[in-house]
Write a protein that holds these residues in place. Structure first.
Motif, PDB file in Angstrom:
ATOM      1  N   ALA A 170      95.212 -78.668 -73.547  1.00 40.43           N
ATOM      2  CA  ALA A 170      95.112 -77.910 -74.760  1.00 40.43           C
ATOM      3  C   ALA A 170      95.769 -76.876 -74.746  1.00 40.43           C
ATOM      4  CB  ALA A 170      93.838 -78.124 -75.199  1.00 40.43           C
ATOM      5  N   LEU A 202      93.033 -76.156 -70.615  1.00 34.51           N
ATOM      6  CA  LEU A 202      92.770 -75.279 -72.357  1.00 34.51           C
ATOM      7  C   LEU A 202      93.581 -74.216 -71.429  1.00 34.51           C
ATOM      8  CD1 LEU A 202      90.331 -77.371 -72.634  1.00 34.51           C
ATOM      9  CD2 LEU A 202      88.924 -75.341 -74.223  1.00 34.51           C
ATOM     10  N   THR A 204      94.024 -70.733 -72.671  1.00 39.40           N
ATOM     11  CA  THR A 204      93.416 -69.291 -73.795  1.00 39.40           C
ATOM     12  C   THR A 204      93.455 -68.096 -73.319  1.00 39.40           C
ATOM     13  OG1 THR A 204      91.039 -69.036 -75.092  1.00 39.40           O
ATOM     14  CG2 THR A 204      90.890 -69.900 -72.928  1.00 39.40           C
TER      15      THR A 204
END
Length: 226
Positions: A170, A202, A204
């Motif tokens: 992600a 993820l 981020t």
């Protein structure tokens, strides 16, 4: 010991522009076990997205190896990688990349279309079940362009786990959402990790998002810091 679903070994990536050579990744090792929920951080330009694309087999490393579900991707052809990726790796992007004129249900079904060449009753049942789980049972037949940003990302999450992949990558999945929608998407990712047994990585910039992960790794000067 938990099953290792993704392993990066001594991964490097160098980009060339004429005589200019830029080494972005400098020998990265990473192991992700089944059910892991990791955050990948690093300053802009550190190589986070490059590393994510390499892990997802969308970009080949300059050297080193990526192994997914026990299979090395080093000597695999591009056509074989496409088929392999469809079955074993899910993706969630910042801008969801839904097909705007397809319905929510058709978007979630799309990976199964690519795999089977047609819609199957089992795939349709799973897609409906996933959309119900993400709270969109009442939006099955809505075209993607009519959905809110948070709803679109929920569809993207359902699509990412449609083929029951070992891992979902992600890339800034909450970067285009307000704080409340971001919280809801993170809740959903955790739920999917627990329910599906799928691992999540993820990327981020948001420390609040990273803190909700079980583990944080960072790319610093081309190296991975755990």
């Amino acid at each position: 010991m938990n099953e290792i679903v993704l392993q990066a070994e001594r991964v490097t990536k160098t980009f060339h522009d004429g005589e200019l050579e830029t080494q972005v990744l400098k020998g990265i090792d990473l192991k992700i076990a089944r059910g892991d929920f990791l955050a990948l951080m690093g300053p802009s330009g550190s190589g986070k997205s490059t590393f994510m694309y390499i892990l997802g087999t969308l970009l080949r490393p300059s050297s080193g190896n990526i192994e997914v579900a026990g299979k090395s991707t080093r000597e695999v052809t591009d056509a074989e990688l496409t088929r392999f990726r469809n079955q074993h790796i899910g993706f969630v992007f910042q801008f969801h990349h839904l097909l705007p004129d397809f319905t929510a249900l058709e978007n979630v079904l799309f990976p199964s279309y690519a795999h089977y060449g047609r819609e199957t009753s089992a795939a349709r049942a799973r897609a409906i079940a996933l959309l119900t789980r993400v709270g969109l049972a009442h939006r099955l037949d809505y075209s993607a362009k009519k959905l809110s940003g948070g709803q679109k990302q929920r569809v993207a999450v359902a699509r990412a786990v449609m083929m029951q992949p070992e891992i979902v990558l992600a890339d800034e999945p909450t970067g285009n959402l307000d704080r409340e929608a971001a919280r809801e998407v993170m809740d959903l990712l955790h739920e999917m990790c627990a329910a599906e047994g799928t691992s999540f990585l993820l990327s981020t910039h948001d420390p609040q998002i990273a803190e909700r992960c079980d583990r944080i790794v960072q790319i610093v000067d081309g190296h991975l810091v755990d």
